[in-house]
Design an enzyme around this catalytic site. Sequence first.
Site, PDB file in Angstrom:
ATOM      1  N   GLY A  46       0.869  -1.043  -0.207  1.00 57.97           N
ATOM      2  CA  GLY A  46       0.063   0.085  -0.025  1.00 57.97           C
ATOM      3  C   GLY A  46       0.961   1.239  -0.095  1.00 57.97           C
ATOM      4  N   SER A  47       0.261   2.395   0.397  1.00 57.98           N
ATOM      5  CA  SER A  47       1.057   3.516   0.397  1.00 57.98           C
ATOM      6  C   SER A  47       2.375   3.637   1.592  1.00 57.98           C
ATOM      7  CB  SER A  47       0.088   4.591   0.769  1.00 57.98           C
ATOM      8  OG  SER A  47      -0.366   4.763   2.049  1.00 57.98           O
ATOM      9  N   GLU A  58       5.780  -3.601   0.875  1.00 65.32           N
ATOM     10  CA  GLU A  58       5.922  -3.250  -0.696  1.00 65.32           C
ATOM     11  C   GLU A  58       4.986  -1.891  -0.724  1.00 65.32           C
ATOM     12  OE1 GLU A  58       5.117  -2.206  -4.130  1.00 65.32           O
ATOM     13  OE2 GLU A  58       3.767  -4.134  -4.203  1.00 65.32           O
ATOM     14  N   CYS A  80       1.847   1.033  -8.543  1.00 69.70           N
ATOM     15  CA  CYS A  80       2.910   1.431  -8.002  1.00 69.70           C
ATOM     16  C   CYS A  80       4.205   1.510  -8.743  1.00 69.70           C
ATOM     17  CB  CYS A  80       3.284   0.736  -6.662  1.00 69.70           C
ATOM     18  SG  CYS A  80       3.541  -1.124  -6.718  1.00 69.70           S
TER      19      CYS A  80
END
Length: 478
Positions: free
Chosen positions: A236-237, A256, A290
């Site tokens: 995620g962020s 990640e 991403c």
Amino acid sequence: MTVDDLKGAWPSGLPVGDGWAETGQEREVVFPYDGSVVASSPVGTPDLARRAVEEALAVAPAMAALPSHARRAALMGAHDALAARREDVERLLVLETGKPLVDCRVEVARTLVTLATAAEEVARLHGETVPLDLLPSGEGLVGFWTRRPIGVVVGITGFNYPLLLAAHKIAPAVAAGCPVIVKPAPATPLATLWLVHLLRSAAGLPPAGVQLVTGDVEVGRTLVEDRRIGAVSFTGSAAAGHAIARAAAPTKVLLELGSNAALVVAADADLEAAADAVVRGGYYASGQACISVQRVLVEEPAREAFVALLAERVKDVVAGDPRSPQTRVAPLIDPAATERVLGWVRESGGTLVTGGVRDGRAIAPTVLADVPDGAAAWDEEIFGPVVCVRSVPDLDAAFAAVNASRYGLHAAVFTRSLATAFAAIERIEAGGVVVNDVPGFRADNMPYGGVKDSGAGREGPRFAIEELTVTRMAIIRP
């Protein structure tokens, strides 16, 4: 795929313990394209998360004791069951994520590869002997190490690739002999529920070895703050990842996280191939990936020709209904994401080459030129169909600009020079450097992860299994 098609695909409730727990709460999952309701999903609670942890701890010895053939068979059983319904799963992913059909087809294909690769890696989970007699005190001793499961794994996934991201948490955990509890993003739980059901239905695998709990931040906090778990794996962020790492400490955390992936175009590059790559790599999944191309750094002599080629190609990118095979850009996950991206474009300080407005319900594929440092569209992860192009005087300046970012997940360089290719591999600070292709290239069996604010640890079944196991040293005096 309709709501009626989902009925019976998995039981009602949430898969906790050996059964499915009713929660008493539901959340509507909506189709981002038009806001229509896809289905209702059960919503978990902190109490249910605590129960899932207890159940996982209780089943951990049985999971660790599972023979290799049982772990491999369970993973391949889920693989085969998913493959048999792949078109239905693809359509479900379109509805709950709003991603174009072409990207959802790729997601299912990659999920199948991930399950199969994890099953293969079960056979490679072994240790080595160690010579202990390097000092006289070790003479006569026999030493070897094995790999043992790290314990209960908590996997938390993002909304953009819900099925694939869950597979990258669940499959290595099962292969390593770890119970796993997965928490999907609240907006996209359905395909993950289906995958978990398939794994829990596999012969020989204790149902409580794979559990799923939905819910809000409090549910996630309950899972990651429990000091009895072995590892947390999050996608995620960066902001959310940092918060999870702080909350979980000292538990092992694999992160990640996001990026603002850069692509360098050298003056000697095949400019048409580079422009094709930026279009292919900048707008897939509507830019909600991403490692989609966000920053393009072009050596000055090639700038004018490259921007013209790019603008010409972007006009052909189809925005619209994600159910259409021709669509490449669809509406983002929710209206708030759309407004944020459009706001960043307006405030970028760059020159709008094309796009920057709505195309129906979607954001038109956008190219910005000369976005300065300090603008969110350049510095941060935009997570939308926006590409920023900047010229640089030489490759030294290009590599410096790539590395100036706080992120470092994947980057790419286009060049005809082998020396430039190896210089990029050596000098760019990222988890992966791609030469003459998009930074978004990922084979699911390779090590994948970033540096700096893009995370810690590596995914890919072989590498994730190593992360989710610990060495146990045996020292024997015969």
